[in-house]
Design a protein around this motif. Structure first.
Motif, short mmCIF file in Angstrom:
data_model
loop_
_atom_site.label_atom_id
_atom_site.label_comp_id
_atom_site.label_asym_id
_atom_site.label_seq_id
_atom_site.Cartn_x
_atom_site.Cartn_y
_atom_site.Cartn_z
N GLY A 68 0.88 -1.18 0.13
CA GLY A 68 -0.14 -0.07 0.14
C GLY A 68 0.90 1.39 0.12
O GLY A 68 0.14 2.51 0.02
N ASP A 69 2.12 1.16 0.03
CA ASP A 69 2.88 2.22 0.06
C ASP A 69 3.19 2.95 -1.35
O ASP A 69 3.17 2.03 -2.31
N SER A 70 3.23 4.11 -1.57
CA SER A 70 3.55 4.95 -2.72
C SER A 70 4.69 5.94 -2.41
O SER A 70 4.99 5.82 -1.21
N LEU A 71 5.27 6.29 -3.32
CA LEU A 71 6.49 7.29 -3.45
C LEU A 71 6.07 8.53 -2.70
O LEU A 71 6.88 8.99 -1.69
N TRP A 72 4.80 8.98 -2.43
CA TRP A 72 4.23 10.04 -1.93
C TRP A 72 4.06 9.65 -0.47
O TRP A 72 4.61 10.56 0.34
#
Length: 118
Positions: A68-72
């Motif tokens: 669920g991680d994103s760069l943001w």
């Protein structure tokens, strides 16, 4: 009737290149071309080496992308006081990513200026 010019009485000569002359002429023309190609190859390799050295010469920490991680979200977590756009751009540049999509389990280098202090 008068003619203007110099009359020598000698037959006109034609320039003839011998085999050796053609080789010398070819060498004279080919030498600058070979030097230019060699300079381009050496200069291109130096630029590539400096790009790679620049990416790895600074200190950085590593984070592992979670589900669920994103760069943001990673940018907001590691540098809450910084503009996330700048952090994402720095992460993309440091890791030589093609885009902003990351996969769980992927390890990302975080620039030292944004690394969380322990």
């Amino acid at each position: 009737m008068t003619t203007i010019g110099i009359a020598t009485g000698l037959p006109a000569t034609r320039l003839r290149l011998t085999r050796r002359g053609r080789r010398v002429l070819t060498g004279i023309v080919a030498f600058p071309v070979a030097v230019a190609i060699a300079a381009a190859v050496i200069g291109g390799g130096a630029a590539l080496a400096s790009h790679e050295a620049g990416a790895s010469s600074g200190s950085f920490t590593t984070v592992t992308v979670g589900a669920g991680d994103s760069l943001w979200s990673i940018a907001e977590t590691v540098a809450p006081g910084a503009d996330p756009r700048d952090v994402v751009d720095a992460i993309v540049h440091l890791n030589a990513l093609d885009g902003v999509v990351v996969t769980p389990g992927e390890k990302l280098a975080i620039p030292a200026e944004y690394a969380p202090s322990h």
